[in-house]
Design a protein around this motif. Structure first.
Motif: not given
Length: 259
Positions: A12, A77, A79, A122, A144, A190, A207
């Motif tokens: 994240p 969130v 990534l 996400v 996260n 995570a 998330w």
């Protein structure tokens, strides 16, 4: 002090609030976390607000698109992706859905919006000028966590798409015997926790973002005084810390963690 220049893929690397009231949200989180707010004018007439600590970016606050009118605010969130287009191309074959094809978000970075096979949404983020620079200290994201009804399926998806590894660890918690984490380049980045089938209507797969605070109880009281609603009262999680879950004045769910 925890300052990050780069993030390995699957980590994240940005969180962003989507809200119908950017300036109201900026006042709330600025007061709660001590963020300084920088408004960045966009070509379309909107602004993108970046919350910072000591000049280092922490999180974004963006406007709500017309099609989301009436929808509660929510935290996204993102990534890290070394190449958003290449990662997005792996989503479909791995069983997920690309809901927003890769695009440049002005000069901030390149992004895409995906949904994993268990239903959790996400973002992917390939930064250019913006990412979470300061983290893992009071007022910044510290963890996260993916909540999903199928940890095995979700783990395989993120492994196939982003190359993270999933590992299960014994934990001293009364509620569950084990906890799954995602790792990137050998570092835990995570968590993954189960959401029961019966709870899906109230808490669909998603998330969560956890923000670090010095004192969870004091921060909960401060948040409530600023208009937040307490969802899960502060509690101690052995070996981890003290945490709580709230919604901000516009309905966005977020978690606090001290310790």
């Amino acid at each position: 002090m925890a300052v990050f220049d780069t993030y390995t893929q699957g980590t994240p690397n940005w969180v962003e609030l989507v809200t119908p009231d950017q300036r109201g949200a900026a006042e709330f989180y600025g007061a709660l976390f001590g963020w300084q707010m920088v408004e960045n004018p966009l070509d379309d007439g909107h602004v993108y607000i970046v919350g910072s600590l000591q000049g280092d970016a922490v999180a974004g606050i963006t406007f709500q698109l017309p099609e989301l009118a009436g929808h509660p605010a929510f935290w996204n969130v993102f990534l890290a992706a070394d190449d958003v287009d290449a990662v997005a191309a792996r989503v479909g074959p791995a069983g997920g859905v690309v809901e927003a094809e890769p695009f440049d978000f002005f000069d901030f970075g390149r992004t895409a919006r995906i949904q994993d096979p268990t239903g959790a949404r996400v973002g992917l983020w390939q930064p250019r000028s913006t990412q979470t620079v300061r983290a893992n200290e009071p007022g910044t994201p510290i963890w996260n966590e993916l909540l999903t009804p199928d940890i095995g399926r979700a783990s395989q998806f993120y492994s196939d798409v982003l190359g993270v590894s999933a590992d299960t660890h014994p934990v001293p918690w009364a509620t569950v015997p084990t906890y799954t984490t995602f790792s990137s380049a050998g570092r835990q980045v995570a968590g993954v926790a189960p959401v029961a089938d019966g709870a899906l209507e109230e808490a669909p797969p998603h998330w969560n973002v956890y923000f670090n605070v010095v004192d969870a109880d004091e921060s909960v009281a401060q948040a409530e005084a600023l208009g937040a609603k307490l969802i899960v009262p502060a509690y101690d999680l052995e070996g981890t810390g003290r945490m709580a879950t709230l919604t901000d004045p516009h309905g966005a769910l977020f978690c606090l963690m001290a310790g």
